[in-house]
Scaffold this active site. Sequence first.
Site, PDB file in Angstrom:
ATOM      1  N   ASP A   1      -6.033   3.998  -4.619  1.00 55.28           N
ATOM      2  CA  ASP A   1      -7.389   4.410  -3.996  1.00 55.28           C
ATOM      3  C   ASP A   1      -7.581   5.247  -3.520  1.00 55.28           C
ATOM      4  O   ASP A   1      -8.003   6.000  -4.408  1.00 55.28           O
ATOM      5  CB  ASP A   1      -6.121   4.204  -2.778  1.00 55.28           C
ATOM      6  CG  ASP A   1      -7.039   2.918  -1.259  1.00 55.28           C
ATOM      7  OD1 ASP A   1      -7.499   1.937  -1.476  1.00 55.28           O
ATOM      8  OD2 ASP A   1      -7.281   3.745  -0.558  1.00 55.28           O
TER       9      ASP A   1
ATOM     10  N   LYS B   1       0.975  -1.227  -0.320  1.00 52.34           N
ATOM     11  CA  LYS B   1       0.142   0.079   0.017  1.00 52.34           C
ATOM     12  C   LYS B   1       0.999   1.509   0.315  1.00 52.34           C
ATOM     13  O   LYS B   1       2.051   0.959   0.431  1.00 52.34           O
ATOM     14  CB  LYS B   1      -0.991   0.055   1.520  1.00 52.34           C
ATOM     15  CG  LYS B   1      -1.942   1.015   1.145  1.00 52.34           C
ATOM     16  CD  LYS B   1      -3.173   0.000   0.767  1.00 52.34           C
ATOM     17  CE  LYS B   1      -4.354   0.617   0.574  1.00 52.34           C
ATOM     18  NZ  LYS B   1      -5.201  -0.413   0.065  1.00 52.34           N
TER      19      LYS B   1
HETATM   20  N1  GLU Z   1      -6.977  -0.666  -3.565  1.00 50.46           N
HETATM   21  C1  GLU Z   1      -7.630  -1.260  -3.781  1.00 50.46           C
HETATM   22  C2  GLU Z   1      -7.829  -2.073  -2.520  1.00 50.46           C
HETATM   23  O1  GLU Z   1      -8.074  -1.324  -1.420  1.00 50.46           O
HETATM   24  C3  GLU Z   1      -7.138  -2.223  -5.206  1.00 50.46           C
HETATM   25  C4  GLU Z   1      -6.197  -2.354  -4.993  1.00 50.46           C
HETATM   26  C5  GLU Z   1      -5.279  -3.108  -6.558  1.00 50.46           C
HETATM   27  O2  GLU Z   1      -6.026  -3.053  -7.051  1.00 50.46           O
HETATM   28  O3  GLU Z   1      -3.590  -3.247  -6.150  1.00 50.46           O
HETATM   29  O4  GLU Z   1      -7.757  -3.324  -3.080  1.00 50.46           O
END
Ligand code: GLU
Length: 452
Positions: free
Chosen positions: A170, A130
Amino acid sequence: MTDRATALTQTFIDDLQGRSPGEEAWIDAVEAIARDVLTVEKANAAFAAARVLERLAEPDRVIAFRVTWRDDAGRVQINRGWRVQQSNLLGPYKGGLRWHPGTTLPVLKSLAFEQVFKNALTGLPLGGAKGGADFDPRGRSPAEIERFAMAFMAQLAPDIGPDRDVPAGDMGVGARELGLLSRAWMSHARSWGGALTGKPLCLGGSPLRVEATGYGLVYFLCVMLEAAGEGIEGRRIALSGRGNVALHAARKVRGMGGKVIALSSRAGVWHAPDGMWGDSIDWLAEATGEDATDPPGRLGLDFLAGQKPWSLEPGIALPCATQHELDEDDARALIDGGCRFVAEGANMPLTPGAARALERAGIVAAPGKAANAGGVAVSGLEMRQNAGFARWTAAHVDTDLRHIMRRLHDRVANEGRATDSAGKGCAVDYRRGANLAAYRRLARAVVDGGAL
Ligand code: GLU
């Protein structure tokens, strides 16, 4: 939780706390998983010897950087940026980038840790990560966003790549921002795309990536209802938020015959007691500022300033806004209003107190790491398309997404059922099931990978 699980969790968390002052958000996330998995770890000699949870809790690495850029008035602006590369045991680091003023390293560490478990549940070869910045894109001009994106990627580019770390969006980072970030990465790396997912279609994105989290949430909900011998048809469903996840989930709920009785923002709730029409949802997607709080009469929407959707007596609640948005009072309102199912569209939207209250009341609650995994799953499909220089149709991606959510549900439900302490067919414990199903997949990889 059994006495043994409580004691094991306490010892584990006390040690972490002593070494991590000011990191409560991260410690809470670790604790929420520890209480389900530590007894399993201690009962398995190989898992215990490898200290699996302790290893998974510590990020492989944290990259922290300064982002310096100029605003439209020519003033220098300085932000903090991070990428938490939590684990690449199962595949390249994978997870979103969040641009939000409340972003801190402990929050990103908690989300990266959760992401490892979520990604493991998809069954796809995805590690977990993240990242983001304490940058607030609201009120910034397109040119400012572009300059920020260029400066951000100048710092991050050396650490990402298609088989290394593949960020996505995100909060505050959508398809437009991912297009800018993707172009910036391509020029740094002298390589074609594939280092980010959620890109616009014309830059190698996947059909349905934008819709995937919301659609996947509703596909998961349908299987969850089916497992309880029920259906979505005619059900009164309240959603929080009106961002990407909430709006696409609302459209899919309608498409599958459910009634969307509420969507919301920080300002209040839009309420339609008999269910919203497609037009109302489209209008909510577009309306901004003061206009949004005064919907035209033809839409049949009431705006309830300062309220949340949880007191409107929904039978099903889908929190899709942000973490810790639903507290103990909200949980009480849901219980009193006769709600029976909760599925999390946002990441960790329940406070620990709210989660406990719902559990005590016997409400069937699916955690985000299972219910909102559709987004990252379609990211996995986008990586597959990019690696194969292919472009699939929306129908192809949709079919795969439905299958992934069904298989994911069944994996989680099997664990949640099998470990039910009463041992007889009562409701599935989705939280425990998700934690254990992901943990077992990760633990086997930790053990087989040796001491590294
Ligand atoms: N931010 C999204 C999640 O919390 C997508 C993450 C992604 O596609 O890598 O899963």
